[in-house]
Design an enzyme around this catalytic site. Structure first.
Site, PDB file in Angstrom:
ATOM      1  N   SER A   1       0.843  -1.182   0.000  1.00  0.00           N
ATOM      2  CA  SER A   1       0.000   0.000   0.000  1.00  0.00           C
ATOM      3  C   SER A   1       0.887   1.244   0.000  1.00  0.00           C
ATOM      4  O   SER A   1       1.712   1.419  -0.886  1.00  0.00           O
ATOM      5  CB  SER A   1      -0.958  -0.044   1.191  1.00  0.00           C
ATOM      6  OG  SER A   1      -1.972   0.914   1.053  1.00  0.00           O
TER       7      SER A   1
ATOM      8  N   HIS B   1      -6.889  -5.816  -1.040  1.00  0.00           N
ATOM      9  CA  HIS B   1      -6.232  -5.029  -0.009  1.00  0.00           C
ATOM     10  C   HIS B   1      -6.608  -5.493   1.396  1.00  0.00           C
ATOM     11  O   HIS B   1      -5.765  -5.521   2.296  1.00  0.00           O
ATOM     12  CB  HIS B   1      -6.608  -3.555  -0.184  1.00  0.00           C
ATOM     13  CG  HIS B   1      -5.479  -2.621   0.068  1.00  0.00           C
ATOM     14  ND1 HIS B   1      -4.621  -2.200  -0.919  1.00  0.00           N
ATOM     15  CD2 HIS B   1      -5.045  -2.038   1.196  1.00  0.00           C
ATOM     16  CE1 HIS B   1      -3.726  -1.379  -0.417  1.00  0.00           C
ATOM     17  NE2 HIS B   1      -3.958  -1.265   0.867  1.00  0.00           N
TER      18      HIS B   1
END
Length: 708
Positions: A563, A681
């Site tokens: 990320s 994610h």
């Protein structure tokens, strides 16, 4: 202005050709050999941003659904699989990770109406299910079996809310690693779901009404977040909107993230408006649910501050950085101005990282040089005790309800798996509620903390862990991870991947880069917007410290990040490829000139800035990894990792960067894309899938930092 320049190459012809046409050989470590990567056609688009022409040769890879992109992904998957199939010890890595993760796991329990609710995954299962006990000594009863929700077991469940009498349970169901979830309601007595459910979406809070006749929920769309009330037994389409669009003349749009909840005592509806991610301003509004016609009134409104609230009775306690960069605790009443707040606990030299009220006492968690300390106070601010932790590590807030005698906290470290403690607020005693039986001998390992100097002279802390007595002569493999952003502190927390690495005789390191909240808002602001380079400089200085002090060498140096940490990996690729032997770059942000245009990227303009703004464009261009790939550079071994189910950071970043680095690489080390068709994610994939993905990562990093 945008100009399109299309190459003469035929995309389909190139994508369907076999790779390796030039005869160039890519050399992995330990005898791994590959042809050159699959060729990627260029179809250049030139953007004119603020008078500067920016060429993007792989813009076509942004379209995830096009046949050309899917064909390209398939070839990249095959190429990476060809590499991984040559790693001789991958099966042993799978076995090692499986051993560390195939253990029973519990979440922190919550008690309502004498019933105890928690999530639990048995050692031989792939997902945690939702359980209940009728009392502390009763047997565990499975209420929602996540293992039966999908054939591939990549569907997960989470507890969203529980009624005060323990008779109704609201839970979410998520597919793979997506952020979105559907919402369901279970009648705990009958073990049957109600017919009412909310469709899959991104929700910022779902809460039962105190009378159990409906649920409040905050649902995000790109037009903005809105709060609705669903009366049970009525069509979802008829749910009235209670809040959103605007408040007190202020328009509320996509960047105002609105969440909703109900206080434990059922008296108040709590609404939080977070402006940006991380929030530059957090407003908190309340509605008295005992008075149906009462208005929504401000508890905190209109000030540039980050604030959280805890309610007990009709009193509200706030943790806020308003006029206190390291935060303070105040008591506030709806409608009061900050000048009227009563200071309960003043700001100190250590940042307040969290707080809660359990058993009528304030439990305040601070970070002292990134190590957790929890102090206990009376509600008038008098210190009356503390929680003692077993060594360097990280502890959670005490989790419980204001009127309950018992609370729970979790303590963990790089060498200690998460242990759940039950805390008696009357006696001050802690005892272990649950400790996973992980086959990892903590006594054989150690953690230490060092401080090093960054490029601009800033003193930065770093944790280093490994086996006791491990030689510090530069011969060891070393794995380092980092983040540096969004005011997220990087604490000493358990991770089976790091444990496996240390079991093999490697060091693990984690520097506390600026951009997090380790030392309060000043530490965060030191790495925002045009100061983002400070994060990268802190990171490179950490690497240089470890090399200079003979923990490892560049050839044996592996790094990983995901990320915002993936952006950190991207900067490592483009700014200091000489420092590292292997890089794993997961779910990354890499094209910083276009990130704001995809999925929820615009949320993060309050952290990074926006290339559409002439003020922000120059510094974003200067460090944006995708625009700073240089042809002919000898890059270290790199594995990009992303997945179709990532609905937070668009996988286009990894796709485009893979193509660009493969084309630019002047060396002979592998540049790979590990593309998951299930992962995303958020957590949620099956444990089997998770272990496979982690094994691929560790096999790559360990192999590529081994001797040539």
């Amino acid at each position: 202005m945008r100009i399109v320049r299309t190459s003469a190459l035929c995309l389909i012809a190139l994508l369907c050709s076999s790779y390796g046409f030039s005869g160039k050989t890519i050399e992995g470590r330990n005898g791994i050999s590959l042809p050159e990567p699959p060729p990627t056609a260029t179809d250049t688009v030139v953007d004119n941003l603020h008078g500067v022409e920016i060429a993007d040769p792989y813009r076509w890879l942004e379209d995830a659904k096009s046949p050309q992109t899917r064909a390209w992904i398939d070839l990249q998957i095959k190429y990476t699989d060809d590499y991984l199939s040559q790693i001789k010890n991958r099966s042993q890595i799978v076995d090692g990770l499986t051993k560390l993760q195939r253990v029973d796991v519990y979440s922190v329990p919550r008690e309502y109406g004498g019933r105890i609710f928690f999530e639990k995954r048995l050692a031989d299962e792939n997902q945690s299910s939702i359980y209940m006990r009728e009392g502390w000594t009763s047997a565990d009863i499975r209420l929602v079996d996540a293992t039966k929700l999908s054939a591939d077991q990549n569907t997960s469940v989470t507890i969203n809310d529980i009624s005060s009498d323990g008779k109704m349970l609201v839970y979410g169901v998520r597919q793979g690693g997506a952020d979105e979830e559907s919402v369901h309601i279970l009648n705990v007595d009958t073990r049957q779901d109600l017919s009412d459910s909310l469709p899959s979406a991104r929700y910022f809070g779902v809460a039962l009404s105190p009378d159990k006749e409906g649920i409040y929920y905050a649902r995000f769309t790109h037009e903005g977040t809105t709060i609705h009330y669903h009366k049970l037994g009525t069509p979802i389409a008829d749910d009235p909107m209670l809040f959103g669009k605007e408040y007190r003349g202020e328009k509320l749009g996509e960047l105002e993230l609105i969440s909703v909840g109900v206080t434990d005592n059922g008296r108040y509806l709590m609404i939080r408006i977070s402006r940006g991610v991380p929030a530059t301003r957090e407003d908190i509004l309340v509605k008295d649910l005992r008075k149906p016609d009462s208005e929504i009134v401000p508890l905190v409104y209109g000030i540039e501050a980050r604030t959280s609230a805890v309610n007990i009775g009709d009193r509200f306690f706030l943790s806020t950085d308003y006029n206190a960069a390291n935060k303070r605790i105040v008591e506030a009443k709806p409608g009061e101005s900050p000048e009227q707040w009563k200071i309960v606990i003043s700001e100190g030299k250590d940042v307040i990282d969290g707080f809660n009220i359990v058993g009528g006492k304030l439990f305040v968690r601070r970070l002292h040089d990134v190590k957790t300390e929890t102090s206990i106070y009376s509600l008038d601010g008098k210190q009356i005790g503390q929680i003692t932790y077993p060594g360097i590590g990280s502890g959670t807030d005490l989790i419980g309800r204001p009127e309950q005698k018992t609370g729970f906290y979790v303590f963990q470290s790089f060498i200690l798996p998460p242990t759940i403690y039950r805390y008696d607020t009357k006696t001050g005693k802690s005892d272990i509620f649950f400790q996973p039986k992980v086959p990892f001998d903590t006594s054989q390992y150690e953690i230490k903390q060092v401080f090093y100097t960054s490029k601009d002279g800033t003193r930065v802390p770093m944790f280093i862990a490994g086996k006791k007595g491990l030689k510090q002569d530069g011969s060891a493999h070393l794995l380092m991870t980092g983040y540096g952003g969004f005011e997220i502190p990087m604490l000493a927390a358990w991770n089976p991947e790091y444990a496996w690495w240390m079991e093999q005789g490697g060091y693990f390191a984690q520097p506390n880069l600026r951009g997090g909240d380790e030392y309060g808002e000043a530490w965060h602001k030191a790495a925002m917007f045009e100061k983002k380079q400070n994060v990268f400089d802190d990171w490179f200085s950490a690497a240089e410290y470890l090399i200079q002090n003979h923990y490892t060498t560049p050839e044996r140096f592996a790094i990983r990040g995901r990320s915002n940490g993936g952006l950190l990996m991207g900067a490592s690729i483009t700014q200091r490829p000489d420092l590292f032997g292997a890089i794993w770059c997961g779910y990354p942000l890499l094209d910083m000139l276009r990130y704001q245009d995809f999925l929820i990227g615009r949320f993060w303009t309050t952290e990074y800035g926006d290339a559409d703004n002439a003020r922000d464009f120059p510094y974003l261009l200067k460090y944006s990894p995708y625009q700073n790939v240089k042809p002919g550079t000898k890059y270290p071994a790199i594995m990009f990792f992303t997945g179709d189910s990532d609905t937070r950071v668009d996988p286009l970043h990894a796709r485009k960067m893979t193509a660009r680095v493969q084309a630019a690489n002047g060396g002979d080390r592998p540049i790979l894309l590990h593309y998951s068709l299930k992962g995303g994610h958020s957590s949620g994939v099956s444990l089997t899938q998770l272990v496979d993905d982690e094994a691929d990562e560790l096999a790559f990093l360990w192999n590529e930092t081994s001797a040539p």
